[in-house]
Scaffold this motif. Structure first.
Motif, PDB file in Angstrom:
ATOM      1  N   LEU A  11      18.037  24.771 -19.095  1.00 25.96           N
ATOM      2  CA  LEU A  11      18.224  26.122 -19.588  1.00 25.96           C
ATOM      3  C   LEU A  11      19.035  26.043 -20.872  1.00 25.96           C
ATOM      4  CD1 LEU A  11      19.024  28.173 -16.378  1.00 25.96           C
ATOM      5  CD2 LEU A  11      17.308  28.795 -18.072  1.00 25.96           C
ATOM      6  N   LEU A  12      18.630  26.803 -21.869  1.00 23.87           N
ATOM      7  CA  LEU A  12      19.373  26.891 -23.122  1.00 23.87           C
ATOM      8  C   LEU A  12      20.321  28.071 -23.128  1.00 23.87           C
ATOM      9  CD1 LEU A  12      16.607  26.243 -25.797  1.00 23.87           C
ATOM     10  CD2 LEU A  12      18.568  24.763 -25.315  1.00 23.87           C
ATOM     11  N   ALA A  13      19.884  29.177 -22.541  1.00 26.27           N
ATOM     12  CA  ALA A  13      20.686  30.393 -22.540  1.00 26.27           C
ATOM     13  C   ALA A  13      20.182  31.324 -21.456  1.00 26.27           C
ATOM     14  CB  ALA A  13      20.623  31.092 -23.901  1.00 26.27           C
ATOM     15  N   LEU A  14      21.086  32.159 -20.984  1.00 26.71           N
ATOM     16  CA  LEU A  14      20.745  33.254 -20.086  1.00 26.71           C
ATOM     17  C   LEU A  14      21.051  34.534 -20.856  1.00 26.71           C
ATOM     18  CD1 LEU A  14      19.984  34.127 -17.125  1.00 26.71           C
ATOM     19  CD2 LEU A  14      22.438  34.338 -16.754  1.00 26.71           C
ATOM     20  N   GLU A  15      20.009  35.326 -21.100  1.00 19.34           N
ATOM     21  CA  GLU A  15      20.169  36.580 -21.838  1.00 19.34           C
ATOM     22  C   GLU A  15      19.969  37.725 -20.868  1.00 19.34           C
ATOM     23  OE1 GLU A  15      18.567  35.434 -26.204  1.00 19.34           O
ATOM     24  OE2 GLU A  15      17.030  35.527 -24.647  1.00 19.34           O
ATOM     25  N   GLU A  16      20.846  38.729 -20.941  1.00 13.52           N
ATOM     26  CA  GLU A  16      20.780  39.761 -19.909  1.00 13.52           C
ATOM     27  C   GLU A  16      21.238  41.121 -20.396  1.00 13.52           C
ATOM     28  OE1 GLU A  16      23.480  41.264 -18.128  1.00 13.52           O
ATOM     29  OE2 GLU A  16      25.138  40.256 -19.126  1.00 13.52           O
ATOM     30  N   ARG A  17      20.668  42.134 -19.743  1.00 15.03           N
ATOM     31  CA  ARG A  17      21.097  43.523 -19.904  1.00 15.03           C
ATOM     32  C   ARG A  17      21.308  44.113 -18.514  1.00 15.03           C
ATOM     33  NH1 ARG A  17      15.855  44.650 -23.576  1.00 15.03           N
ATOM     34  NH2 ARG A  17      16.256  43.079 -25.190  1.00 15.03           N
ATOM     35  N   GLY A  18      21.904  43.324 -17.628  1.00 15.00           N
ATOM     36  CA  GLY A  18      22.013  43.721 -16.236  1.00 15.00           C
ATOM     37  C   GLY A  18      20.735  43.377 -15.503  1.00 15.00           C
ATOM     38  N   PRO A  19      20.641  43.741 -14.211  1.00 18.46           N
ATOM     39  CA  PRO A  19      19.447  43.408 -13.421  1.00 18.46           C
ATOM     40  C   PRO A  19      18.149  43.941 -14.012  1.00 18.46           C
ATOM     41  CG  PRO A  19      21.225  44.194 -12.006  1.00 18.46           C
ATOM     42  CD  PRO A  19      21.671  44.436 -13.422  1.00 18.46           C
ATOM     43  N   ALA A  20      18.241  45.000 -14.833  1.00 17.07           N
ATOM     44  CA  ALA A  20      17.030  45.607 -15.380  1.00 17.07           C
ATOM     45  C   ALA A  20      16.279  44.674 -16.321  1.00 17.07           C
ATOM     46  CB  ALA A  20      17.381  46.912 -16.109  1.00 17.07           C
ATOM     47  N   TRP A  21      16.973  43.636 -16.881  1.00 23.07           N
ATOM     48  CA  TRP A  21      16.304  42.699 -17.792  1.00 23.07           C
ATOM     49  C   TRP A  21      17.131  41.440 -17.910  1.00 23.07           C
ATOM     50  CZ3 TRP A  21      16.994  40.046 -22.398  1.00 23.07           C
ATOM     51  CH2 TRP A  21      15.830  39.599 -23.059  1.00 23.07           C
ATOM     52  N   ILE A  22      16.594  40.322 -17.406  1.00 22.52           N
ATOM     53  CA  ILE A  22      17.247  39.018 -17.508  1.00 22.52           C
ATOM     54  C   ILE A  22      16.225  38.032 -18.041  1.00 22.52           C
ATOM     55  CG2 ILE A  22      18.322  37.118 -16.225  1.00 22.52           C
ATOM     56  CD1 ILE A  22      19.372  39.167 -14.245  1.00 22.52           C
ATOM     57  N   ARG A  23      16.595  37.294 -19.093  1.00 28.20           N
ATOM     58  CA  ARG A  23      15.673  36.315 -19.672  1.00 28.20           C
ATOM     59  C   ARG A  23      16.245  34.907 -19.540  1.00 28.20           C
ATOM     60  NH1 ARG A  23      12.905  37.015 -25.559  1.00 28.20           N
ATOM     61  NH2 ARG A  23      14.972  36.481 -26.390  1.00 28.20           N
ATOM     62  N   PHE A  24      15.425  34.026 -18.977  1.00 26.61           N
ATOM     63  CA  PHE A  24      15.780  32.615 -18.806  1.00 26.61           C
ATOM     64  C   PHE A  24      15.127  31.829 -19.947  1.00 26.61           C
ATOM     65  CE2 PHE A  24      15.502  34.703 -14.689  1.00 26.61           C
ATOM     66  CZ  PHE A  24      16.705  34.349 -14.067  1.00 26.61           C
ATOM     67  N   ALA A  25      15.935  31.333 -20.872  1.00 20.73           N
ATOM     68  CA  ALA A  25      15.418  30.600 -22.022  1.00 20.73           C
ATOM     69  C   ALA A  25      15.553  29.101 -21.771  1.00 20.73           C
ATOM     70  CB  ALA A  25      16.173  30.994 -23.287  1.00 20.73           C
ATOM     71  N   PHE A  26      14.432  28.393 -21.778  1.00 14.42           N
ATOM     72  CA  PHE A  26      14.383  26.959 -21.468  1.00 14.42           C
ATOM     73  C   PHE A  26      14.118  26.132 -22.709  1.00 14.42           C
ATOM     74  CE2 PHE A  26      13.338  28.804 -17.345  1.00 14.42           C
ATOM     75  CZ  PHE A  26      13.911  27.927 -16.426  1.00 14.42           C
ATOM     76  N   LEU A  27      14.625  24.918 -22.693  1.00 13.13           N
ATOM     77  CA  LEU A  27      14.128  23.844 -23.549  1.00 13.13           C
ATOM     78  C   LEU A  27      13.181  23.027 -22.686  1.00 13.13           C
ATOM     79  CD1 LEU A  27      14.220  22.208 -26.214  1.00 13.13           C
ATOM     80  CD2 LEU A  27      16.104  20.888 -25.198  1.00 13.13           C
ATOM     81  N   ALA A  28      11.969  22.783 -23.177  1.00 19.04           N
ATOM     82  CA  ALA A  28      10.965  22.056 -22.391  1.00 19.04           C
ATOM     83  C   ALA A  28      10.264  21.051 -23.296  1.00 19.04           C
ATOM     84  CB  ALA A  28       9.963  23.028 -21.781  1.00 19.04           C
ATOM     85  N   ARG A  29       9.481  20.168 -22.668  1.00  9.67           N
ATOM     86  CA  ARG A  29       8.714  19.199 -23.448  1.00  9.67           C
ATOM     87  C   ARG A  29       7.255  19.252 -23.005  1.00  9.67           C
ATOM     88  NH1 ARG A  29       7.326  14.308 -21.243  1.00  9.67           N
ATOM     89  NH2 ARG A  29       8.097  13.875 -19.138  1.00  9.67           N
ATOM     90  N   PRO A  30       6.326  19.075 -23.961  1.00 10.76           N
ATOM     91  CA  PRO A  30       4.899  19.105 -23.602  1.00 10.76           C
ATOM     92  C   PRO A  30       4.519  17.850 -22.829  1.00 10.76           C
ATOM     93  CG  PRO A  30       5.172  18.538 -25.918  1.00 10.76           C
ATOM     94  CD  PRO A  30       6.539  18.877 -25.398  1.00 10.76           C
TER      95      PRO A  30
END
Length: 321
Positions: free
Chosen positions: A103-122
Motif C-alpha cells: 500500500l502506498l497510501a490510504l485516502e479517506e473521507r470517512g466510511p463514505a469513501w475510502i481509497r486503497f492506493a497500491f504499488l504493484a508490478r506487472p
C-alpha cells in the motif's frame, strides 16, 4: 493490570492483523455492520511501472471524463477482497495481470469513501489497445514523460506517483498489504504512544478484560459517514486524556479485511500509530480519566526500538483525509 499484550503488539508492528474481538472503546457503542453499496464505498487504485520506469496509465471511457488519462482504479465490489479488487480493475482497464507490492497510501473521507492506493508490478497479460476499447477504458499505455503533459482526469494522482517513485528509490516503510481476517465494523486499532526527551516510552492500553490496544469504531449515521477516520480517534482521546491531547497524524501500520465477513459485512480494521506530544521536557504521559485505560511503560529494548523506528517520519503508510 496484567501483562502487556506482547503478541498483539508484535503482530501490529509487523504489519499483521489481530482478532478485533468484542471490546470496542468509546461511542458509538453498537454501530451497524458495514456493507459496500449501502453505508460504505471502497475504491482501489494501482501504480505500476515497467522495467524502463514508465508508468501505466489508462484512457477513460466514462462519458464524464472520456479521453482523459488516469491510473487504473475503480470501486470494490461486495464479496471481493481488497487485493482481488485491485487486480480485477487493473486487468479490466489495462489488460495486464499484476501483483501488489505494498500500500502506498490510504485516502479517506470517512466510511463514505475510502481509497486503497497500491504499488504493484506487472506479471503478464497484453496491453489494451484502442481496438479493444470498452466501457472500462479506451486503451492503456506505458508513459515515460510528465503525466501533466496529458489531459488528466484529475490531478490527485500526482502525489501518488510521487509517493510511488520515492518508495521505489528508498522504501520508507515495510511492504504493507491487507491481511484476511474478518471484521464486521469499520474500526481502528490504536497504538497510541507517548515519548519524552529522556528516552521514556509509554503505550496506551485498554483494561477491559485482558490488556489490549484500544479499538474504536466508525459510526454509520449520516454525520459519521461524512466524518473522517480521525473523528472516533479524537473523540476517544478527548474523553480519556484531558486536556485536549492534540495527537500527531495517524500512520497506517496494517489493515485487515475478509470478503463476506460476519453477516456479509465488509468491515475493515485499520491498525494505526499516533503519538501524544509531551507538554514539557521529561514529562510523563497525561493521566487517564478513569480505569478503562492505562499507560504501559515500555522497557524491553527490542520492542521499544521497533516502536520508535515506526514513529520516525514516513515509517508508516500515510493516511490522507
Amino acid at each position: 493490570m496484567g501483562e502487556a499484550p506482547a503478541a498483539e503488539l508484535d503482530a501490529v508492528l509487523g504489519g499483521g492483523g489481530w482478532d478485533v474481538g468484542v471490546s470496542i472503546e468509546g461511542p458509538p457503542a453498537a454501530p451497524g455492520p458495514v456493507r459496500l453499496g449501502r453505508n460504505a464505498c471502497y475504491v482501489v487504485l494501482a501504480v505500476l511501472f515497467n522495467e524502463e520506469g514508465e508508468v501505466l496509465l489508462v484512457q477513460e471511457a466514462k462519458p464524464e471524463c472520456r479521453g482523459r488519462w488516469y491510473l487504473p482504479a475503480g470501486r470494490m465490489e461486495p464479496g471481493e477482497s481488497i487485493v482481488a479488487a485491485m487486480r480485477r480493475e487493473v486487468k479490466e482497464e489495462t489488460g495486464l495481470e499484476c501483483e501488489p507490492l505494498t500500500l502506498l497510501a490510504l485516502e479517506e473521507r470517512g466510511p463514505a469513501w475510502i481509497r486503497f492506493a497500491f504499488l504493484a508490478r506487472p506479471t503478464g497479460g497484453t496491453l489494451k489497445t484502442l481496438e479493444e476499447a470498452d466501457a472500462e477504458s479506451l486503451q492503456a499505455t506505458w508513459w515515460a514523460g510528465d503525466p501533466r503533459a496529458l489531459p488528466l482526469r484529475a490531478l490527485d494522482i500526482l502525489p501518488l506517483l510521487d509517493l510511488a517513485a520515492r518508495y521505489r528509490r528508498s522504501p520508507p516503510h515495510p511492504p504493507t498489504l491487507p491481511h484476511e481476517l474478518p471484521c464486521a465494523l469499520l474500526c481502528l486499532r490504536l497504538l497510541v504512544t507517548f515519548a519524552n526527551d529522556a528516552g521514556d516510552l509509554w503505550v496506551l492500553l485498554g483494561t477491559a478484560g485482558t490488556p489490549h490496544l484500544p479499538v474504536v469504531a466508525c459510526g454509520t449515521s449520516p454525520a459519521e459517514l461524512r466524518g473522517g477516520l480521525c473523528l472516533p480517534v479524537l473523540r476517544l482521546l478527548r474523553d480519556c486524556l484531558p486536556p485536549d491531547p492534540h495527537p500527531g497524524p495517524l500512520g497506517l501500520l496494517g489493515l485487515q479485511h475478509r470478503a463476506g465477513g460476519p453477516g456479509g459485512a465488509d468491515g475493515v480494521c485499520f491498525n494505526v500509530l499516533l503519538s501524544i506530544p509531551p507538554s514539557a521536557p521529561g514529562a510523563a504521559p497525561p493521566e487517564p480519566c478513569g480505569p478503562a485505560f492505562c499507560w504501559w511503560h515500555v522497557e524491553e529494548e527490542n520492542l521499544r526500538g521497533r516502536i520508535l523506528q515506526r514513529l520516525r517520519a514516513e515509517a508508516t503508510v500515510p493516511i490522507r483525509s
